[in-house]
Design a protein around this motif. Structure first.
Motif, PDB file in Angstrom:
ATOM      1  N   GLY A  71       0.859  -1.073   0.111  1.00  0.00           N
ATOM      2  CA  GLY A  71      -0.094  -0.100  -0.048  1.00  0.00           C
ATOM      3  C   GLY A  71       0.843   1.204  -0.038  1.00  0.00           C
ATOM      4  N   GLN A  72       1.967   1.386   0.259  1.00  0.00           N
ATOM      5  CA  GLN A  72       2.875   2.303   0.271  1.00  0.00           C
ATOM      6  C   GLN A  72       3.472   2.561  -1.210  1.00  0.00           C
ATOM      7  OE1 GLN A  72       5.797   3.207   3.557  1.00  0.00           O
ATOM      8  NE2 GLN A  72       7.358   2.894   2.099  1.00  0.00           N
ATOM      9  N   ASN A  73       3.831   1.680  -1.838  1.00  0.00           N
ATOM     10  CA  ASN A  73       4.451   1.636  -3.088  1.00  0.00           C
ATOM     11  C   ASN A  73       3.319   1.721  -4.137  1.00  0.00           C
ATOM     12  OD1 ASN A  73       7.047   1.355  -1.973  1.00  0.00           O
ATOM     13  ND2 ASN A  73       7.461  -0.825  -2.727  1.00  0.00           N
ATOM     14  N   LEU A  74       2.360   1.225  -4.091  1.00  0.00           N
ATOM     15  CA  LEU A  74       1.323   1.097  -5.191  1.00  0.00           C
ATOM     16  C   LEU A  74       0.326   2.519  -4.675  1.00  0.00           C
ATOM     17  CD1 LEU A  74       0.486  -0.467  -7.490  1.00  0.00           C
ATOM     18  CD2 LEU A  74      -1.477  -1.492  -6.100  1.00  0.00           C
ATOM     19  N   LEU A  75       0.036   3.110  -5.943  1.00  0.00           N
ATOM     20  CA  LEU A  75      -0.933   4.158  -5.715  1.00  0.00           C
ATOM     21  C   LEU A  75      -1.926   4.022  -6.887  1.00  0.00           C
ATOM     22  CD1 LEU A  75       2.217   5.902  -5.628  1.00  0.00           C
ATOM     23  CD2 LEU A  75       0.717   7.470  -4.664  1.00  0.00           C
ATOM     24  N   VAL A  76      -3.187   4.626  -6.512  1.00  0.00           N
ATOM     25  CA  VAL A  76      -4.233   4.574  -7.771  1.00  0.00           C
ATOM     26  C   VAL A  76      -4.704   5.798  -7.928  1.00  0.00           C
ATOM     27  CG1 VAL A  76      -5.992   4.327  -5.706  1.00  0.00           C
ATOM     28  CG2 VAL A  76      -6.813   3.665  -7.986  1.00  0.00           C
ATOM     29  N   ILE A  77      -5.139   5.942  -9.343  1.00  0.00           N
ATOM     30  CA  ILE A  77      -5.496   7.350 -10.088  1.00  0.00           C
ATOM     31  C   ILE A  77      -7.051   7.121  -9.999  1.00  0.00           C
ATOM     32  CG2 ILE A  77      -5.331   8.767 -11.849  1.00  0.00           C
ATOM     33  CD1 ILE A  77      -2.746   7.970 -12.513  1.00  0.00           C
ATOM     34  N   LEU A  78      -7.726   7.956  -9.334  1.00  0.00           N
ATOM     35  CA  LEU A  78      -9.350   7.953  -9.442  1.00  0.00           C
ATOM     36  C   LEU A  78      -9.818   8.979 -10.452  1.00  0.00           C
ATOM     37  CD1 LEU A  78      -9.868   8.059  -5.516  1.00  0.00           C
ATOM     38  CD2 LEU A  78      -9.806   6.229  -7.012  1.00  0.00           C
ATOM     39  N   SER A  79     -10.637   8.767 -10.936  1.00  0.00           N
ATOM     40  CA  SER A  79     -11.135   9.575 -12.130  1.00  0.00           C
ATOM     41  C   SER A  79     -12.233  10.538 -11.432  1.00  0.00           C
ATOM     42  CB  SER A  79     -12.378   8.657 -13.094  1.00  0.00           C
ATOM     43  OG  SER A  79     -13.235   8.216 -12.334  1.00  0.00           O
ATOM     44  N   ALA A  80     -12.510  11.660 -12.018  1.00  0.00           N
ATOM     45  CA  ALA A  80     -13.509  12.735 -11.375  1.00  0.00           C
ATOM     46  C   ALA A  80     -14.672  12.123 -10.598  1.00  0.00           C
ATOM     47  CB  ALA A  80     -14.073  13.471 -12.385  1.00  0.00           C
ATOM     48  N   ASP A  81     -15.229  10.774 -11.007  1.00  0.00           N
ATOM     49  CA  ASP A  81     -16.188  10.351 -10.234  1.00  0.00           C
ATOM     50  C   ASP A  81     -15.791   9.246  -9.332  1.00  0.00           C
ATOM     51  OD1 ASP A  81     -15.619   8.687 -12.286  1.00  0.00           O
ATOM     52  OD2 ASP A  81     -17.796   8.391 -13.094  1.00  0.00           O
TER      53      ASP A  81
END
Length: 501
Positions: free
Chosen positions: A368-378
């Motif tokens: 959970g520290q190395n991996l990031l998630v990109i969230l859309s506007a929704d």
């Protein structure tokens, strides 16, 4: 017998001297911190291959563990994927324990005394972290603000907040959850006395000398030498990595024991940094746009793990207008994983990327520290960002099967061992990032069951769906310091956990 009371009282005394206004919140947070650490410890006792536990059996009210010396240990049902602090006490023989440090001291197994001290420090520091937490409901605007919302550290390590060597003043000044601004310094070193990989900016050059960024704690406690002030930065989840506003992230040497081990920047990491970054950029291009890997811009060491630094792209640069990027460790605080549909979508995205790269020949350490998630506007999960290539594993044989030329690398990053490759990914992504996001075995199992049918059928997917799930035996590692490297345990496969268990 050692217990947490001494560490808690000592921290309170320090806190009274440097920030007395935080004392009431600190004291109120102590019971929850003890339960959170005890929950992590009970998970380890229930599932790790500890040599002094001779037998485990299910009881009507939870597992019963038989110790080699004949004593018994009993606690509540142990969900290996649960987070939080649901364990408030366990019984050792006839005695009830609600303090993880006192329990470990009472077990009196090899290395228990030292580990008990670490657990006491973890409990007190966790209470301090929670006391200083940002309680605002607003979602952050800056990338480092997401990192600073994570108060509890590792979701499964009993030493989730152990920071020996850090005073209360140090934690308030440098720990990300307290939202400080850290003034980084630089130390000049003749260029011919350094190992440089990649490019080093003019801003960090002075004639024939390279200016190496240093963390102020490192300069004061380890280097013990003067340094020049450089730039203000914001500490991230790893504490020793900081974000320069509008600029790259700076990974500094910080020779303090955090969670399990003393982290440093090895000469090997610096030597392979440029080649590894170039290889990773090509690798990201093979994911159909689902994954970005932050580039290493430059890495330098003065041939010492105590004086080294690495400059890395900010993950925020991969977010498009209207999107936001945040570490997976911060997801539980958003409420998004409460939706089974959202959690399944995220699991599908993460497994598509992780298993796809594993099939190609690269196992990410996607915790959970190395991996990031990109969230859309929704707020839907649309892409991933991975940072810090120092602990990935690369299989030349798998790469060759796909017609990919292996990078010119040797050393610990390179292996064709199937077990090592799968442990690296499954232990970090499934038993780590996804489990910590789901927060329980049933929720994780449901998300995986929804995601798996949409994944390509590979031998690695079959291995994930069959048999137990590997996870690092974190407590065993702390209790067997004479054994170097990672040790592992096997957890029940969350795909076959019954709902409600």
């Amino acid at each position: 017998m050692y217990d947490s009371a001494t560490a808690e009282a000592g921290l309170a005394e320090e806190l009274a001297a440097v920030r007395p206004g935080l004392l009431p919140r600190y004291r109120a947070a102590l019971p929850g911190a003890r339960a959170a650490v005890l929950t992590r410890l009970w998970r380890a006792l229930a599932y790790e291959p500890l040599p002094w536990i001779s037998h485990r059996a299910g009881g009507a009210r939870g597992p019963v563990l038989r110790l080699a010396d004949g004593r018994s240990l009993q606690g509540p049902p142990a969900d290996p994927y649960a987070t939080g602090g649901y364990v408030t006490s366990v019984r050792l023989g006839r005695d009830r324990y609600d303090d993880p440090a006192r329990l470990m001291a009472g077990l009196a197994v090899p290395h228990a005394a030292g580990f008990a001290a670490e657990l006491a420090h973890s409990t007190a520091s966790l209470a301090l972290s929670r006391a200083g937490a940002d309680t605002s409901a607003a979602w952050p605007e800056q990338d480092w603000e997401w990192e600073q919302r994570v108060t509890d550290g590792h979701p499964y390590h009993p030493n989730c907040r152990s920071r020996p060597g850090f005073s209360v003043a140090d934690q308030l000044a440098y720990a990300p959850e307290h939202r400080p601004v850290v003034e980084l310094g630089t130390v000049p070193v003749p260029a011919d006395q350094c190992l440089l990989s990649g490019e080093w900016p003019e801003e960090l050059r002075d004639g024939r000398r390279l200016l190496l960024p240093v963390h102020p704690w490192q300069a004061d406690h380890v280097l013990k030498r003067p340094y020049d002030h450089w730039r203000a930065a914001h500490p991230l989840l790893s504490l020793r990595t900081l974000a320069l506003p509008g600029g790259p992230h700076v990974k500094t040497a910080l020779s303090a024991r955090l969670t399990s081990s003393v982290r440093d920047i090895s000469g090997y990491s610096v030597e392979v940094a440029a080649a590894l970054s170039a290889f990773a950029a090509d690798l990201a291009g093979r994911t159909g746009g689902l994954l970005h890997i932050t580039r290493t811009l430059g890495a330098v060491t003065a041939h010492s793990p105590d004086l080294a630094a690495l400059l890395r792209e900010s993950p925020a640069g991969y977010a498009r207008p209207g999107e936001r990027v945040l570490p997976v460790a911060a997801l539980p605080g958003t409420g998004l994983p409460d939706s089974p549909t959202w959690l399944a979508d995220f699991a599908r995205l993460a497994l598509t990327v992780g298993l796809g790269l594993l099939d190609l020949g690269v196992a990410l350490e996607a915790h959970g520290q190395n991996l990031l998630v990109i969230l859309s506007a929704d707020d839907n999960p649309v892409r991933l960002v991975y940072r810090d290539l120092a602990d990935i594993r690369i299989s030349p044989a798998r790469l060759a099967r796909h017609g990919i030329a292996p990078p010119a690398l040797t050393g610990r990053l390179v292996t064709d061992d199937e077990t090592a490759l799968r442990r690296k990914l499954f232990g970090s992504l499934v038993a780590g990032a996804l489990a910590g996001t789901a927060g329980s075995g049933p929720a994780l199992g449901a998300a995986l069951a929804a995601a798996v049918p949409a994944l390509p059928d590979t031998p690695d997917l079959a291995a994930l769906c069959q048999g137990p799930l590997p996870a690092k035996a974190l407590t065993l590692m702390r209790l067997s310091p004479e054994i170097p490297g990672d040790q592992w345990t096997a957890l029940p496969n969350p795909l076959v956990l019954e709902p409600g268990t």
